[in-house]
Each structure stands twice: as structure tokens, then as C-alpha cells.
Design an enzyme around this catalytic site. Structure first.
Site, PDB file in Angstrom:
ATOM      1  N   SER A 324       0.838  -1.199   0.000  1.00  0.00           N
ATOM      2  CA  SER A 324       0.000   0.000   0.000  1.00  0.00           C
ATOM      3  C   SER A 324       0.870   1.245   0.000  1.00  0.00           C
ATOM      4  CB  SER A 324      -0.903   0.006   1.232  1.00  0.00           C
ATOM      5  OG  SER A 324      -1.473   1.283   1.450  1.00  0.00           O
ATOM      6  N   TYR A 350      -2.602  -1.264   9.163  1.00  0.00           N
ATOM      7  CA  TYR A 350      -2.531  -1.791   7.799  1.00  0.00           C
ATOM      8  C   TYR A 350      -1.214  -1.395   7.139  1.00  0.00           C
ATOM      9  CZ  TYR A 350      -4.093  -2.563   2.938  1.00  0.00           C
ATOM     10  OH  TYR A 350      -4.211  -2.973   1.635  1.00  0.00           O
ATOM     11  N   LYS A 354       1.917  -3.816   5.892  1.00  0.00           N
ATOM     12  CA  LYS A 354       2.392  -3.785   4.513  1.00  0.00           C
ATOM     13  C   LYS A 354       3.862  -3.370   4.453  1.00  0.00           C
ATOM     14  CE  LYS A 354      -1.424  -4.931   2.320  1.00  0.00           C
ATOM     15  NZ  LYS A 354      -1.510  -6.194   1.544  1.00  0.00           N
ATOM     16  N   THR A 383     -12.484   0.119  -4.849  1.00  0.00           N
ATOM     17  CA  THR A 383     -12.768  -1.295  -4.624  1.00  0.00           C
ATOM     18  C   THR A 383     -13.763  -1.441  -3.480  1.00  0.00           C
ATOM     19  OG1 THR A 383     -11.002  -1.604  -2.988  1.00  0.00           O
ATOM     20  CG2 THR A 383     -10.392  -1.832  -5.313  1.00  0.00           C
TER      21      THR A 383
END
Length: 465
Positions: A324, A350, A354, A383
Site C-alpha cells: 500500500s 494496515y 504492509k 474497490t
């Protein structure tokens, strides 16, 4: 009524079959024609006479809808398409001729008609049409021939070093400014495994990889959604070999079982794409006691990769880890991998996970030269995961977000292009929009080798590999 004919010829340094198969699917026009914003095939199966395509044309910066239909297909010789939109029609004819083993002569003719435009304005519109034709032919050369790694201009290298200005390129605008957006390198005879394949980037990547001829191992956590994904992929690509594997990747035990099944049932694996990811608003732990962001985004892909490493090494394969752009803002907190200190922040958790996956990708590239090791980030794409996890961001940025197909572009390119395989100058790296990128721009975000090795030891202990 105004009628404008347009004819162009060029010779492409690609075999005839490659050029014909690529152009027969008119949904690829968004990859090479600057006059097209988006293109989708709306009829199921491989392109054949009668196949329909929905386009959003770029008319002086405005998005204009158009419908195209493939009306004739003479294999490796001719394609004829008929298009129509508000007040206009167009007939495109593409004639192909082999020039030796690896070159193709292409003759392109378009006849454009405007119902309500008087013929006297032809001198004004003709230069515009000629310019569009030239740009489209340049785009075709870039898509089919000049489709190797991107070379960043100096101004873009400066922008990315400033982090926030560089994030402008994360939008669909950045995707459109790539030198090449073509995806034409065939994967016939290659097996690709991809996780997180039932929606978003994973589904878009699987569709394109199937179009390129890959045999696909589809990994998802829900049997019904896997079945729906298979139907979507076949609708897009036509007949293809799809092998579904159900696994809950937040569970290391389930990830281990998946790896064992693949090792037992699949004799060959050329590419592993660790695409599955999840961002959680609140901290939670898996049944095995791991913080779930860490489990899904780092522990599970690391375990799966290391278990399948011998299979990939035998094929001189590739690993592609999807990370990301948010990792630019976060370093690795090795002594708090489970995010137990301080208020939990899902986006930070997150990005940290990553960051860890990227660090391991770098480390493994030095350890195993029989595999090409790549990490990439997709930019900002629309998404279901983004809409669910970051609803405010999704709502504000909606006009600028990439489509899933655009976000998956570099993932597909890394899986298919010979320039980034084992033995190439670019057999490992951190990529965005097909260009190698620095992975740490802010103080405290870089991960040195000793720290990466300590991370690997911790991840290995938890995963049992």
C-alpha cells in the site's frame, strides 16, 4: 452530414498472432488509445463477431459514451468494428500482415460520420481527427513494443520525494500518464496463484491474466463468491482453466493447509500474487491470538510464500506482494507488531503490516535468486474493500479513484512481462505504475537488513515455517 476518413499504417516488432489477439479484444483500447477513458466488453466469452464493447470516449476532455460491436473477424488478417455514440458513427477496419517471424504490418482505417455537423467544417475537424489517429498509433507502439519498465522523468522523481505531491499520481490521472499501459504478453502454459480474488483488484487481475492465457489458481475464503468470480472471469476472458481453493487467510492453520494442498495437487507454479488484504476499524485478534490486520496482511502471505518457495524456485517463478502507498507514512514497529500500545488506528496498522511485507520481500530477494521478488502498490482504486474500510475517503475521492482494472495494472504486468523475470536487470523491486520506486521517504520509515532479519525470525516463529 460530415464524413471523415482516416488511414494509418505502421510496423510493429511483435509477432502477428500477438498483435491480432490483443486488438481483437476492443476493451484493450483504454490501454493504448488516448481518445478512450474506459472500455469494457459487455458480451460474455472470447471476442467474436457480435461481441459488444462499452466505451467512454475522451472528447476534448469530456467523457462521452459509445457502443462498439465487432462485426467481422478474419483470424490473423482483419478486424472490423462498428461504433456509435451521440450524433456520430464510426467504422474501424484493421488489416494485419506478417513481416517475417516477429514483425507485423498493421493498416488502420476509420470512417467517421457526424449526422448534425455540416461538411463545411471538415477543414476544422480534420486536423483534430488526424492528431487522434497519430496518438492512437503511438499508443499502439507503446502498448505492444515499448512496454518495458517505466523511466520516470525528473519532475516525477522530485514529486515522489515530497510524498504528498507524489500522491497525486495515485489517482487515475497517474495511471493515464504512464508511457505504456499495454498488457499483451501472453502467459499460455503458465500457472498463476492469486489470493483475494473474489472482488476488487484481485478479480480484475484474474480477468486480465485469464485473457492472457494463464492457468489460474483462485484463492478466496467463500465458496459461493469463488464460484461467482469464476463466472465473471469466464465472461471476460472466455474459456480458461480456473482452479478454486477455499481458505481463510486470517488463520495460519488454514493457510498452512492451503499450502499443503497446493504442494500436493499442483506440480507447477510460475507466479504467486499475494493480493488478499484487510483493513479493520477496530482492533481484534484471531483465534490463534494474532492481531488480525497483522495476520491477514503479513503473517499469512509470508507463510504461504515460504511454503511454496521450492515450487516457485523450480520454475524460476515470481512472487508479487501487493502492499500500500500508505506505508510511506509508517515505519515498522518491531516490538509492537500486534498494535497493543496506544489507541488502535486501522489505517496505521494496515500500513505497518504492509511495510513489514515489503521488508521481507527485499530480504528474500537477496536470499533466493531463483525467484523474481516484487512488491507493488496499486495507487488509490475504487474497490469494495476501500468503500467498506474507508467510506469517507471513498466518497470524497470517488471522481479521482482508479478502476480496479487500472489499480491492478502493475500487478498483471509484473506477472507477465519478460523484462522483470529471473535473470533480468529488474528481477526484484518495489513498483508503482511499472516504475521502480524508493520505499522510504520519511525519517524513521526505512527498514535496514538486521531489522528485516529480526522481523523474519518473529514471523517465522508465529507461522511455523
Amino acid at each position: 452530414m460530415l464524413t471523415l476518413p482516416l488511414t494509418r499504417e505502421l510496423v510493429l516488432d511483435r509477432p502477428l498472432a500477438d498483435c491480432f489477439r490483443y486488438l481483437a479484444d476492443f476493451s484493450t483500447t483504454e490501454q493504448w488509445d488516448p481518445g478512450v477513458f474506459e472500455a469494457d466488453k459487455t458480451t460474455p466469452g472470447a471476442p467474436e463477431p457480435g461481441s459488444a464493447f462499452a466505451l467512454r470516449l475522451n472528447v476534448l476532455g469530456r467523457s462521452v459514451p459509445a457502443q462498439y460491436r465487432l462485426v467481422a473477424r478474419d483470424e490473423n488478417r482483419r478486424l472490423v468494428l462498428h461504433g456509435e455514440g451521440p450524433g456520430f458513427t464510426v467504422v474501424d477496419t484493421l488489416d494485419f500482415e506478417a513481416r517475417g517471424q516477429a514483425r507485423t504490418r498493421l493498416r488502420y482505417q476509420a470512417v467517421m460520420r457526424w449526422d448534425a455537423v455540416p461538411a463545411r467544417v471538415a477543414p476544422l475537424l480534420k486536423p483534430w481527427a488526424e492528431r487522434l489517429g497519430d496518438q492512437a498509433m503511438t499508443g499502439l507502439v507503446r502498448a505492444l513494443v515499448e512496454d518495458g519498465p517505466e523511466q520516470l522523468p525528473k519532475r516525477e522523481r522530485l514529486a515522489q520525494k515530497l510524498v504528498v505531491p507524489g500522491m497525486v499520481a495515485f489517482t487515475r490521472r497517474g495511471w493515464r500518464t504512464q508511457h505504456s499501459r499495454g498488457l499483451s504478453r501472453r502467459l499460455d502454459g503458465h500457472t498463476v496463484a492469486i489470493t483475494g480474488v473474489t472482488a476488487g483488484l484481485g478479480l480484475a487481475a484474474a480477468q486480465e491474466l485469464a485473457r492472457l492465457g494463464a492457468r489460474l489458481i483462485l484463492i478466496g475464503r467463500d465458496a459461493d463468491r469463488l464460484a461467482a468470480a469464476q463466472q465473471t472471469i469466464r465472461h471476460f476472458a472466455g474459456p480458461c482453466e480456473l482452479l478454486p481453493y477455499e481458505a481463510e487467510l486470517s488463520s495460519l492453520a488454514d493457510t498452512q493447509r492451503l499450502a499443503e494442498r497446493l504442494l500436493a495437487e499442483q506440480p507447477e507454479l510460475d507466479v504467486l500474487i499475494n493480493n488478499a488484504g484487510a483493513l479493520f476499524a477496530e482492533r481484534g485478534a484471531t483465534a490463534e491470538g494474532h492481531e488480525r490486520t497483522l495476520a491477514v496482511n503479513l503473517l499469512s502471505p509470508a507463510l504461504l510464500t515460504k511454503r511454496l518457495e521450492p515450487l516457485l524456485a523450480r520454475r524460476r517463478g515470481r512472487v508479487i506482494n501487493v502492499v500500500s502507498g500508505g506505508l510511506y507514512l509508517q515505519g515498522l514497529v518491531l516490538d509492537d507488531l500486534d498494535y497493543q500500545r496506544g489507541p488502535f488506528d486501522g489505517a496505521k496498522a494496515y500500513a505497518r503490516a504492509k511495510r513489514g511485507l515489503l521488508a521481507l520481500t527485499r530480504l528474500w530477494a537477496d536470499d533466493e535468486p531463483r525467484i523474481a521478488w516484487h512488491a507493488m502498490h496499486p495507487g488509490w482504486a475504487a474497490t469494495p474493500g476501500v468503500a467498506r474500510s474507508l467510506p469517507d475517503f471513498d466518497r470524497r475521492m470517488q471522481p479521482f479513484l482508479r478502476t480496479p482494472r487500472q489499480g491492478a495494472d502493475t500487478m498483471i504486468w509484473l506477472a507477465s512481462h519478460p523484462a522483470v523475470g529471473v535473470g533480468s536487470a529488474d528481477s526484484s523491486g518495489f513498483w508503482f505504475d511499472r516504475a521502480q520506486r524508493p520505499d522510504a521517504l520519511l525519517p524513521g520509515t526505512a527498514v535496514d537488513t538486521p531489522t528485516a532479519m529480526s522481523l523474519e525470525a518473529e514471523v517465522r516463529l508465529r507461522g511455523g515455517w
